[in-house]
Design an enzyme around this catalytic site. Structure first.
Site, mmCIF file in Angstrom:
data_model
loop_
_atom_site.group_PDB
_atom_site.id
_atom_site.type_symbol
_atom_site.label_atom_id
_atom_site.label_comp_id
_atom_site.label_asym_id
_atom_site.label_seq_id
_atom_site.Cartn_x
_atom_site.Cartn_y
_atom_site.Cartn_z
ATOM 1 C CE LYS A 8 15.207 56.846 3.462
ATOM 2 N NZ LYS A 8 15.344 55.475 2.998
ATOM 3 C CE LYS A 41 18.863 56.362 9.191
ATOM 4 N NZ LYS A 41 18.419 55.225 8.483
ATOM 5 C CE LYS A 58 21.961 51.617 2.943
ATOM 6 N NZ LYS A 58 22.043 50.190 3.054
HETATM 7 P P1 TYM Z 1 18.892 49.698 4.989
HETATM 8 O O1 TYM Z 1 19.708 49.143 3.919
HETATM 9 O O2 TYM Z 1 18.577 51.160 4.967
HETATM 10 O O3 TYM Z 1 19.558 49.366 6.370
HETATM 11 C C1 TYM Z 1 19.991 48.075 6.642
HETATM 12 C C2 TYM Z 1 19.972 47.822 8.137
HETATM 13 O O4 TYM Z 1 20.905 48.671 8.797
HETATM 14 C C3 TYM Z 1 20.262 49.297 9.897
HETATM 15 N N1 TYM Z 1 20.889 50.601 10.129
HETATM 16 C C4 TYM Z 1 21.412 50.999 11.291
HETATM 17 N N2 TYM Z 1 21.529 50.371 12.483
HETATM 18 C C5 TYM Z 1 22.130 51.054 13.479
HETATM 19 N N3 TYM Z 1 22.616 52.307 13.331
HETATM 20 C C6 TYM Z 1 22.518 52.971 12.157
HETATM 21 N N4 TYM Z 1 23.012 54.180 12.018
HETATM 22 C C7 TYM Z 1 21.892 52.307 11.064
HETATM 23 N N5 TYM Z 1 21.650 52.657 9.788
HETATM 24 C C8 TYM Z 1 21.014 51.602 9.229
HETATM 25 C C9 TYM Z 1 18.817 49.437 9.463
HETATM 26 O O5 TYM Z 1 17.975 49.611 10.581
HETATM 27 C C10 TYM Z 1 18.605 48.111 8.775
HETATM 28 O O6 TYM Z 1 18.329 47.091 9.713
HETATM 29 N N6 TYM Z 1 14.135 48.705 5.302
HETATM 30 C C11 TYM Z 1 15.384 48.015 5.528
HETATM 31 C C12 TYM Z 1 15.662 46.971 4.473
HETATM 32 C C13 TYM Z 1 14.635 45.903 4.385
HETATM 33 C C14 TYM Z 1 14.332 44.936 5.378
HETATM 34 C C15 TYM Z 1 13.300 44.139 4.832
HETATM 35 C C16 TYM Z 1 14.851 44.682 6.637
HETATM 36 C C17 TYM Z 1 13.803 45.669 3.341
HETATM 37 N N7 TYM Z 1 13.011 44.615 3.603
HETATM 38 C C18 TYM Z 1 12.749 43.062 5.558
HETATM 39 C C19 TYM Z 1 14.294 43.609 7.364
HETATM 40 C C20 TYM Z 1 13.276 42.844 6.824
HETATM 41 C C21 TYM Z 1 16.496 49.021 5.665
HETATM 42 O O7 TYM Z 1 16.441 49.919 6.420
HETATM 43 O O8 TYM Z 1 17.570 48.846 4.929
#
Ligand code: TYM
Length: 345
Positions: free
Chosen positions: A118, A211, A214
Site C-alpha cells: 500500500k 488478488k 476493492k
Molecule cells: P478488508 O475489508 O480489506 O477485507 C475483508 C476480508 O475479506 C478478505 N478478502 C479476500 N478473501 C479472498 N480473496 C480476496 N480477493 C479477498 N480480498 C479480501 C480479507 O482477507 C478479509 O478477511 N484487516 C481486515 C479487517 C480487520 C479484521 C480485524 C479482520 C480489521 N480488524 C480483526 C479480522 C479480525 C481486512 O483485510 O479487511
C-alpha cells in the site's frame, strides 16, 4: 466470554466484493447458522477504513450498508450468541491499540507485506502521504481480536501475516505480564477448523496474478455484491485467461483459468475437486466463462433479492444492543491489561 469466540471484520471503505464474501463473510456466517456453542462476532472495523484515503462523507452510511450485507448473506440476527458492532463505538479498541503499540517494533510493522504494497501504491498516487494509521493497522487489528479472546478468525489469505502478528504480540505480552490474552489459533488450526487447504484468495479478473481488491482502480477486475448481475456477467466474460488453450487447475501456471474454476466451485457450492475434474483438459475457455458468468448472475440475483428485504430498523436496534454488550466484554479485557501494565490497581 464463556464460549469460544469466532470473530472477523470487514472494512467499510468501499462496497464489498465476492472475495470478501467467500474469504471472510461466508465462513463466519456458516458457523453462526449452525453452531450455537460459539460466540460469533462480526464487526465493521470503521477506524481501519481510512488507513488509506476515502470519501469520509459516505463512511457512516457505508458502514450501515455493510451491516445489511451481513444479514443478506444469512447472518442470523435473532441468535443470542451473534454480535454485530462498529469498532469505533467500542473505545477499548483504540485504548488497547495504544498499549500494544508501546510493545511493538517499528521494524516489525515496516516489514508487513500489505503495508509495503500500500505504501508503494500511495507514493505513486496524487495523495502521497503514508499515514501512521497505515503503519499501525496490524496493531489495531490485534486489539480487535485480543479484546474478545477470539480463537478463530476467518480471513482471506492476504491477512495471514496480520494474524501471525496478533499471535506474536499476544505471546509477547503474556511472557512479560502473565496470562493476559488468549492466543488465537495458528493458521494451520484455523484452516482445519474452516475445512480449508489454505487461506482463500480470489484473484483479480484483469490481472489474475493479483488478488481481487476493492481498492483496485479497474472496476472490471472486481465483482461487487451490488453489481448489476448482467454487468457482472460481462466482467466474467472478459476475464483475462492465458494462451495455453487447455483448462487445468494450476494457480501458478494458469492463474486466470484457476480463478474461474475456483469461482465456479464457490458460487455453485460444489467441491473444488469435482469442478476441476469436470473441466480438466477441456479447451473452450468461452464455455468455462459462460458457466461462471451464469453462476455469478444467479448468485447476485439471489443475494440482491435478500438484501432488498433486510429490515434496516431491526439491524440498527440489534447493533445498538450488541455494542453495549461488547463494550462490557472489551472493557473487562482492557482493565485487566491496564492493571498488568501498571495503569490501574
Ligand atoms: P478488508 O475489508 O480489506 O477485507 C475483508 C476480508 O475479506 C478478505 N478478502 C479476500 N478473501 C479472498 N480473496 C480476496 N480477493 C479477498 N480480498 C479480501 C480479507 O482477507 C478479509 O478477511 N484487516 C481486515 C479487517 C480487520 C479484521 C480485524 C479482520 C480489521 N480488524 C480483526 C479480522 C479480525 C481486512 O483485510 O479487511
Amino acid at each position: 466470554m464463556d464460549k469460544t469466540v469466532i470473530l472477523t471484520g470487514l472494512r467499510a471503505n468501499n462496497d464489498l466484493h465476492i472475495g470478501n464474501y467467500f474469504g471472510a463473510m461466508l465462513p463466519i456466517i456458516k458457523m453462526a447458522k449452525n453452531h450455537d456453542e460459539y460466540q460469533i462476532n462480526l464487526f465493521v472495523p470503521d477506524l481501519h477504513s481510512f488507513t488509506t484515503p476515502i470519501d469520509h462523507g459516505s463512511l457512516y452510511e457505508q458502514t450501515l450498508a455493510n451491516l445489511r450485507l451481513f444479514v443478506a448473506a444469512g447472518l442470523p440476527l435473532d441468535k443470542a450468541n451473534v454480535y454485530i458492532y462498529r469498532q469505533s463505538f467500542i473505545p477499548a479498541h483504540s485504548e488497547l491499540t495504544w498499549i500494544l503499540d508501546c510493545f511493538t517494533g517499528i521494524g516489525e510493522m515496516n516489514r508487513m507485506t500489505q503495508f509495503k504494497d500500500k505504501q508503494v501504491k500511495l507514493t505513486t498516487s496524487v495523495d502521497t502521504r503514508v499515514s501512521m494509521g497505515l503503519l499501525n493497522y496490524p496493531v489495531l487489528m490485534a486489539a480487535d481480536i485480543l479484546l474478545y479472546s477470539a480463537a478463530y478468525i476467518p480471513v482471506g489469505d492476504d491477512q495471514k501475516q496480520h494474524l501471525e502478528f496478533t499471535r506474536d504480540i499476544a505471546m509477547r505480552m503474556n511472557a512479560k505480564f502473565g496470562d493476559l490474552f488468549v492466543v488465537p489459533k495458528s493458521a494451520e488450526e484455523q484452516n482445519k477448523f474452516f475445512s480449508l487447504d489454505q487461506g482463500l484468495r480470489i484473484r483479480s479478473l484483469v490481472e489474475p496474478e493479483k488478488k481481487m481488491s476493492k481498492s483496485e482502480d479497474n472496476d472490471k477486475s472486481v465483482i461487487f455484491l451490488n453489481d448489476q448481475p448482467d454487468i457482472a456477467s460481462r466482467k466474467i466474460m472478459s476475464a483475462t485467461t492465458d494462451s495455453l488453450n487447455q483448462i487445468n487447475y494450476n494457480p501458478t501456471k494458469q492463474p486466470g483459468v484457476s480463478n474461474l474454476l475456483q469461482l465456479l466451485a464457490l458460487l455453485t457450492a460444489q467441491p473444488q475437486n469435482e469442478i476441476n475434474a469436470n473441466w480438466q483438459g477441456k479447451t473452450s475457455y468461452g464455455e468455462l466463462k459462460q458457466a461462471v458468468a451464469e453462476a455469478t448472475n444467479k448468485f447476485l440475483v439471489d443475494f440482491q433479492a435478500k438484501l432488498s428485504s433486510v429490515n434496516h430498523q431491526e439491524v440498527i436496534s440489534r447493533l445498538e444492543a450488541n455494542e453495549t454488550a461488547m463494550n462490557d466484554q472489551a472493557n473487562q479485557t482492557l482493565q485487566k491489561v491496564q492493571r498488568a501494565v501498571g495503569l490501574r490497581q
